[in-house]
Motif scaffolding. Sequence first.
Motif, PDB file in Angstrom:
ATOM      1  N   TYR A 137      27.932  66.358 -10.469  1.00  0.00           N
ATOM      2  CA  TYR A 137      29.212  66.810  -9.651  1.00  0.00           C
ATOM      3  C   TYR A 137      28.381  66.733  -8.093  1.00  0.00           C
ATOM      4  O   TYR A 137      29.266  65.620  -7.771  1.00  0.00           O
ATOM      5  CB  TYR A 137      29.249  68.229  -9.425  1.00  0.00           C
ATOM      6  CG  TYR A 137      30.128  69.058 -11.183  1.00  0.00           C
ATOM      7  CD1 TYR A 137      31.082  68.193 -11.253  1.00  0.00           C
ATOM      8  CD2 TYR A 137      30.015  70.189 -11.605  1.00  0.00           C
ATOM      9  CE1 TYR A 137      31.605  68.236 -12.386  1.00  0.00           C
ATOM     10  CE2 TYR A 137      30.151  70.923 -12.342  1.00  0.00           C
ATOM     11  CZ  TYR A 137      31.057  69.249 -13.253  1.00  0.00           C
ATOM     12  OH  TYR A 137      31.521  70.435 -14.168  1.00  0.00           O
ATOM     13  N   ALA A 159      27.976  62.361  -7.543  1.00  0.00           N
ATOM     14  CA  ALA A 159      29.154  61.977  -7.336  1.00  0.00           C
ATOM     15  C   ALA A 159      29.015  62.387  -5.818  1.00  0.00           C
ATOM     16  O   ALA A 159      29.909  61.454  -5.181  1.00  0.00           O
ATOM     17  CB  ALA A 159      30.351  62.481  -7.856  1.00  0.00           C
ATOM     18  N   ALA A 160      29.134  63.413  -5.563  1.00  0.00           N
ATOM     19  CA  ALA A 160      30.121  63.387  -4.273  1.00  0.00           C
ATOM     20  C   ALA A 160      28.527  63.231  -2.873  1.00  0.00           C
ATOM     21  O   ALA A 160      28.663  62.341  -2.017  1.00  0.00           O
ATOM     22  CB  ALA A 160      29.416  65.719  -3.666  1.00  0.00           C
ATOM     23  N   ALA A 201      33.680  67.485  -5.481  1.00  0.00           N
ATOM     24  CA  ALA A 201      32.911  66.950  -6.294  1.00  0.00           C
ATOM     25  C   ALA A 201      31.459  68.302  -6.222  1.00  0.00           C
ATOM     26  O   ALA A 201      30.837  68.739  -7.116  1.00  0.00           O
ATOM     27  CB  ALA A 201      31.893  65.675  -6.646  1.00  0.00           C
ATOM     28  N   GLN A 254      31.835  72.037  -7.300  1.00  0.00           N
ATOM     29  CA  GLN A 254      32.097  72.482  -8.500  1.00  0.00           C
ATOM     30  C   GLN A 254      31.002  73.012  -8.932  1.00  0.00           C
ATOM     31  O   GLN A 254      30.857  73.717  -9.358  1.00  0.00           O
ATOM     32  CB  GLN A 254      32.908  70.889  -9.030  1.00  0.00           C
ATOM     33  CG  GLN A 254      34.361  71.132  -9.913  1.00  0.00           C
ATOM     34  CD  GLN A 254      34.538  69.372  -9.811  1.00  0.00           C
ATOM     35  OE1 GLN A 254      34.818  69.498 -11.414  1.00  0.00           O
ATOM     36  NE2 GLN A 254      34.191  68.312  -9.777  1.00  0.00           N
ATOM     37  N   ASP A 280      37.637  68.763 -17.396  1.00  0.00           N
ATOM     38  CA  ASP A 280      36.382  67.423 -17.548  1.00  0.00           C
ATOM     39  C   ASP A 280      37.475  67.062 -18.662  1.00  0.00           C
ATOM     40  O   ASP A 280      38.372  65.686 -18.215  1.00  0.00           O
ATOM     41  CB  ASP A 280      35.209  67.413 -17.820  1.00  0.00           C
ATOM     42  CG  ASP A 280      35.135  66.127 -18.062  1.00  0.00           C
ATOM     43  OD1 ASP A 280      34.551  65.380 -18.882  1.00  0.00           O
ATOM     44  OD2 ASP A 280      34.866  65.039 -16.984  1.00  0.00           O
ATOM     45  N   TYR A 291      41.727  71.122  -8.167  1.00  0.00           N
ATOM     46  CA  TYR A 291      40.924  71.131  -6.895  1.00  0.00           C
ATOM     47  C   TYR A 291      40.570  72.291  -5.716  1.00  0.00           C
ATOM     48  O   TYR A 291      39.256  72.209  -5.245  1.00  0.00           O
ATOM     49  CB  TYR A 291      40.743  69.686  -6.702  1.00  0.00           C
ATOM     50  CG  TYR A 291      40.093  68.468  -7.162  1.00  0.00           C
ATOM     51  CD1 TYR A 291      38.265  68.967  -7.862  1.00  0.00           C
ATOM     52  CD2 TYR A 291      41.013  68.003  -8.292  1.00  0.00           C
ATOM     53  CE1 TYR A 291      37.887  67.948  -8.878  1.00  0.00           C
ATOM     54  CE2 TYR A 291      40.428  67.022  -8.920  1.00  0.00           C
ATOM     55  CZ  TYR A 291      38.985  67.031  -8.774  1.00  0.00           C
ATOM     56  OH  TYR A 291      37.764  66.636  -9.961  1.00  0.00           O
TER      57      TYR A 291
END
Length: 285
Positions: A37, A40-41, A80, A83, A107, A150
């Motif tokens: 997570y 990705a961010a 991202a 989470q 997911d 989200y």
Amino acid sequence: MSWHTFVNVPTPVDGSNFARARQLYPFEPVHDRARAYIGAALEHLLLWADHVAPFKFHPEQESNFQQRPPYTLARAAMEAAAQAVWMLDTTDPRECIRRHVSLIRWDMHEHRKSKLDPAEKAEVQVRDDELVERVSAEFNEAEIRPPSGYLWVLRRACNPDDLALDPDEVERLWRAASGSAHGMYWPTQDLQHLVEVEGPDGSVRTIRVPDARQIADVLQAAYIITQYAVLKYAMFAGADLWSLIDDSRRWLAGKITFREGASAEVVERLSRPAGPMLEPDGGAS
């Protein structure tokens, strides 16, 4: 600095929060998902940073600002990182695992929807069923229901007392970012200014330009959530946080291009170890 800190966090040490979670739930590691997570961010934010403020500038380089790219990247980073923040925002290992399992199921539900082959859809469903069965002695299915979206996760990621973000403000920014990313018309009106520009022939026309303050606000929110997730991740791994931060400061000082005439004191301070702030009695804060 956040990226450099993050990639240098070691494997969770014995006795760390991540290690204890692994003992309680020795299947899908909590730290693996958290790392995915946060990674990705950071990738989204680094793409923007490399565009507007690279370490080295080519003499002919131009950085053209449009409205939608920063909102789109900030939105992805917020979603991202949120989470990881939500999953790790608890002192109860059982609750951390419950949230972890809920995110895994989310997911898998998205994974199943992405499949066109019925046999492949069924295979993902079997994995979901096995996960529910695996934890059934501890959680009923309602307790590990996937998040509703989200925005639901984002608002709950604003719960930590030491994360200075208001959930209503984050929702406003997220909706603006979503509208921009999806080509909705209202962000074109609300997130831009009308300005008059004069052409080479002296004629004047009106154009829309992005509101820089609002772009800064959405990027700042994405950065705050992501930085918080990085620090939380390092702490849960049992890492020496201040050593990581000091190393990142020195690394950054050796990479960035300083403005001509930059204060030598500021440059030196950036390279100097920070360490925990000390209270008057010598205790660390």
